[in-house]
Write an enzyme that holds these catalytic residues in place. Sequence first.
Site, PDB file in Angstrom:
ATOM      1  N   GLU A 105      20.383  83.168  89.789  1.00 51.96           N
ATOM      2  CA  GLU A 105      19.368  82.755  88.815  1.00 51.96           C
ATOM      3  C   GLU A 105      17.988  83.296  89.185  1.00 51.96           C
ATOM      4  OE1 GLU A 105      20.872  78.674  86.802  1.00 51.96           O
ATOM      5  OE2 GLU A 105      20.597  78.564  88.974  1.00 51.96           O
ATOM      6  N   GLU A 125      28.711  76.962  90.466  1.00 50.98           N
ATOM      7  CA  GLU A 125      28.326  75.546  90.433  1.00 50.98           C
ATOM      8  C   GLU A 125      29.435  74.634  89.934  1.00 50.98           C
ATOM      9  OE1 GLU A 125      24.405  77.833  89.982  1.00 50.98           O
ATOM     10  OE2 GLU A 125      26.478  78.051  89.323  1.00 50.98           O
TER      11      GLU A 125
END
Length: 701
Positions: A105, A125
């Site tokens: 990210e 995640e």
Amino acid sequence: MSQAVSYDLNGAIAVLTISNPPVNALGLAVRQGLVAGIEKAEADAAVKAVLIIGEGRTFPAGADIREFGKPPVDPYLPEVVLRIEACNKPVVAALHGTALGGGLEVALGAHYRIADKAGRIGLPEVNLGILPGAGGTQRTTRIAGAKATLDLATGGKPIGADNAHALGIIDRIAEGDLKEAALAYANELIATGTASRPSGERREGLADEAANLAAIEDTKTTLAKRARGQFAPFRIVECVEAALTLPINEGLAFEREQFLKCMETPQRQGLIHAFFAERTCTKVPEASRAEPRPLNQIAVIGGGTMGAGITVAALNAGLPVVMVERDAESIARGQANVEKVYDGMVKKGRLDEAGKAKRMALFASATDYAALSDVDLIIEAVFENLEVKQDVFRQLDQVAKPGAVLATNTSYLDVDAIANVTKRPQDVIGLHFFSPANIMKLLEIVVPANPADDAVATGFALAKTLKKTPVRAANADGFIGNRIYKAYGLCATYMMEDGASPYEIDKAIYDFGYPIGIFQVHDLAGMDISWANRKRLAATRNPLERYSAVQDKICEAGHFGQKTGRGMYVYPEGARKGEPNPDVLKVIAEEQARLGITPRDFTAEEIMRRYMAAMVNEGAKVLQENVALRPSDIDVVALYGYGFPRYRGGPMKYADMYGLENLLADLRAFEAEDAYFWKPAQLLVDLVENGRSFEDLNKES
């Protein structure tokens, strides 16, 4: 500037170097340093571009696990990524190692990305019960489309730099030194006057609307089977749908909202617990006191299903293996069993013929134990019979070199009784593989009375080589897994006799999150195995123990499950999925009549309350008898060996979340029906009385 992020000038390029070993995790100091570095670069008119790079072995590999479960501290990662993206000068991220989760990210916040050839990116995640919370679903979708994002974020597995480049997530693959290539890239951007390029404003991934919608529907169909009962994967799909339809700021807000919902679920607690549990289980006293012995070549005694599976696991790891069987016909059959596994992999495209040949080149066979004279570790995988195994070890004692580790692959038997027939019990350990051994990750390492520390350490070293998840177990009947399995298996059997059909029980277990129910497991494993074990223990069975003869009677009729086409279920024409067996219901009714049992109804919730109470209570007994080192080890065994739903964390974690006081109350209520079976473990009583949990025991271990 933070010490975790250094700021240097290379001509007109501000170089932000992240240094937070071992994996440059995105802890508070790193987040602060990145924001400060961007602001400093923006304020310097001489700076024309920014380069973000990681020092050491990797670009940030994700969040700092030391912050898991703690309140977030500003600047939050989404703010950091937005600040990078908003920079008015081109920002280049140079990726090496693994840019995962928050690390990717951060890279997506940069305007351009260059990667080392060996680099890998990912959004894992979902494996922790959450989803990318700093724009991962939104920016990746805008760059690469829905399918790429869904594959990354719902699959949770990383992809290589070449694949990421093909998807457009990586702009360039570095030739030679990454930093030099990244600086050259940044200088090129400066020279051509190339402006910043916020990922949130890109549209390439949104262009093919039909393909994006098809990817959404395909993923929903896949997840309905693969992620049954899970929360986060379906929220990820919703986030990608939002990326396709909402402006970036609204998409980011929606993603953050779903992220926070995931953070509040018990599934997040369960998955994070599982994450730490599988890393803790390798911490055992013997391995801390001794180095493992050499592991250059191993041998496997027996070429049946288990022996072949162990052999394949070793060959896949690059270990030379000698397989020993009693005669030429048996060894030919053993080799055929090994090749059958590889032929199946070739047929499914998981291996090519060259790969098979490379593995089989490490395989040797023999019918004489003399072939084992120079082997470092010998794994016996013959029939589950104490006398047979003892005879094998007497022969191994005569031929194995001094210092060779002798291991028995037994599911239940006394490892000391096997070790003590040799003159070298210090070299004997148990290695309980789970079938199929080349696929199942769990390996129980059984420690008898007097093994050498380095023999036990060698077992753990073997597990690492084979990419197995090892759990230390003391020598006790059934060790950890099968002992607990027996307890909740009995619970299921008692409920069956009391009125819940085996098919209702299996459905409740399936709906709880298991891949199949316990009676389906019996059929899959072969009911004759547990029948033989019941007969083995008959002479020592406590007269207070309730005994059910239902499954004995089914076995007496020659019905052992899938392999005979009939067991608790019926398997028409060799089908793998069974149908309820009406004969079983007749046997149950006959036994109820014989025993004077008036059958009653059970709800799915009642079934699982009893099932889990039996499981956890036996787990507590395993702990109080020191068969397992810590509660989380029991969770790892249940997760990797018995299909316990990972998002629930394992039985001991589940008990903590359910409330130990509630579980003890259940046991007290059930105890009124059967004081022997339902007697609460003293450890559980003590924990409740002292307001403590299994997690407290984990922290103390």
